[in-house]
Design a protein around this motif. Structure first.
Motif, PDB file in Angstrom:
ATOM      1  N   SER A  11       0.860  -1.177   0.000  1.00 52.75           N
ATOM      2  CA  SER A  11       0.000   0.000   0.000  1.00 52.75           C
ATOM      3  C   SER A  11       0.897   1.228   0.000  1.00 52.75           C
ATOM      4  N   PRO A  12       0.375   2.374  -0.420  1.00 52.05           N
ATOM      5  CA  PRO A  12       1.191   3.593  -0.412  1.00 52.05           C
ATOM      6  C   PRO A  12       1.666   3.930   0.994  1.00 52.05           C
ATOM      7  N   LEU A  13       2.773   4.639   1.080  1.00 50.88           N
ATOM      8  CA  LEU A  13       3.264   5.127   2.363  1.00 50.88           C
ATOM      9  C   LEU A  13       2.440   6.350   2.763  1.00 50.88           C
ATOM     10  N   HIS A  44       8.667   3.139  -2.233  1.00 52.24           N
ATOM     11  CA  HIS A  44       7.263   2.992  -1.834  1.00 52.24           C
ATOM     12  C   HIS A  44       6.278   3.161  -2.991  1.00 52.24           C
ATOM     13  N   LYS A  45       6.709   3.703  -4.100  1.00 53.94           N
ATOM     14  CA  LYS A  45       5.897   3.901  -5.308  1.00 53.94           C
ATOM     15  C   LYS A  45       4.878   5.026  -5.176  1.00 53.94           C
ATOM     16  N   ALA A  46       4.313   5.228  -3.980  1.00 52.46           N
ATOM     17  CA  ALA A  46       3.342   6.302  -3.771  1.00 52.46           C
ATOM     18  C   ALA A  46       3.425   6.795  -2.346  1.00 52.46           C
ATOM     19  N   LEU A  47       3.282   8.117  -2.177  1.00 48.95           N
ATOM     20  CA  LEU A  47       3.265   8.745  -0.860  1.00 48.95           C
ATOM     21  C   LEU A  47       1.955   9.506  -0.733  1.00 48.95           C
ATOM     22  N   VAL A  48       1.257   9.325   0.390  1.00 48.60           N
ATOM     23  CA  VAL A  48      -0.017  10.005   0.629  1.00 48.60           C
ATOM     24  C   VAL A  48       0.134  10.885   1.866  1.00 48.60           C
TER      25      VAL A  48
END
Length: 314
Positions: A11-13, A44-48
């Protein structure tokens, strides 16, 4: 480990505000992680970012930090409105429809390395942005499908001159100068022909997969399912077939050699992408940045209002 289990693990970080706010709060939290933003995205591919209270007035400094060189949406095929300095509405596709998974501008000769999404207005219900590990997407496809796509795909665009179905070439290339369009297409390795009615037909051959520039991992990287009539559903495809030949649609795709792509291949690509995606739900002020090669993204249907802005960088 099955593909579904793998998806649940990743899942995104999520980066919470923990008492900080605004652009400075985001910069400070990234500093606390002690790793360059590019390295974080590779890992992580994505950060939220949640709870930082980002507003439209404070958005530019955040985008300046996350996307050092914001790009214009030139040659983009999605309906969008430009709302700031290379900031756009994420899409204006009707709210009741799902937007299937895709890597932004994977049909083009050049694509953004990063995307950042900002939620200005929280959806009334639904409206998540699903994100998908593009390597997992490739692995989820049957060997027969992967082999069939190995030679790449041919995209065909029909762009009208201001009045017609789909986008105009002026909106697509953000210019009214044909010479600028031709220079862009020459650099892109595309072929084109201007029609008597002022429209232009563009053909581009692209790979179906690429390797991530840092990790070297092979990923599914094309938009065949979005450009193929079968990806729109049976009723829509049938209605379009009554209006115009397939090759005259605003968007059309074949295998690289011009042979047709079977509808069942398109449906497998579309459905396995959506089935393996992880939904990121939105609250007003949330912001997400993704690696556009490592991750595909889409949109779930929604009710009420929803306004998500997007910017891109190399």
């Amino acid at each position: 480990m099955t593909q579904t289990e793998h998806t649940k693990v990743w899942s995104p970080l999520e980066i919470p505000a923990v008492g900080r706010s605004g652009p400075q709060g985001i910069v400070a939290c990234l500093g606390d992680l002690g790793t360059e933003l590019g390295d974080l995205l590779t890992e992580h591919k994505a950060l939220v970012f949640r709870g930082f209270g980002i507003t439209p007035e404070t958005l530019d400094p955040v985008f300046d930090h996350l996307l050092p060189n914001r790009l214009a949406y030139v040659h983009g095929n999605s309906p969008r409105t430009k709302v700031g300095s290379n900031v756009y509405t994420s899409t204006e596709y009707p709210k009741e429809f799902t937007i299937s998974m895709h890597n932004e501008m994977s049909y083009a000769h050049a694509w953004p390395a990063r995307l950042a999404f900002y939620c200005q207005v929280q959806p009334g219900g639904g409206g998540a942005t699903p994100v998908l590990d593009a390597a997992l997407w490739l692995d989820s496809l049957d060997p027969e499908v992967r082999e069939a796509f190995a030679g790449g795909v041919r995209y065909v665009q029909n762009l009208h001159d201001g009045y017609g179905f789909g986008k105009s070439w002026q909106d697509t290339f953000e210019t009214t100068d044909r010479a600028q369009v031709e220079a862009f297409l020459t650099d892109a390795g595309a072929t084109w022909e201007w029609k008597r009615d002022g429209s232009v037909r563009i053909r581009s051959v692209r790979p179906s997969t690429i390797r991530h520039p840092v990790t070297g991992v092979e990923v599914w990287f094309n938009q065949a399912d979005q450009w193929h009539a079968a990806g729109l559903g049976d009723d829509t495809a049938a209605a379009l077939a009554q209006i115009m030949p397939e090759e005259d649609l605003p968007q059309h795709v074949t295998f690289a050699d011009g042979s047709p792509i079977p509808a069942e291949y398109i449906l497998q690509v579309r459905d396995r992408g959506l089935d393996n995606a992880v939904d990121v739900d939105w609250r007003a002020g949330d912001l997400m940045v993704i690696d556009n090669v490592a991750l595909a993204h889409g949109r779930r249907p929604f009710t009420g209002d929803r306004r998500v802005l997007v910017a891109m960088s190399d």
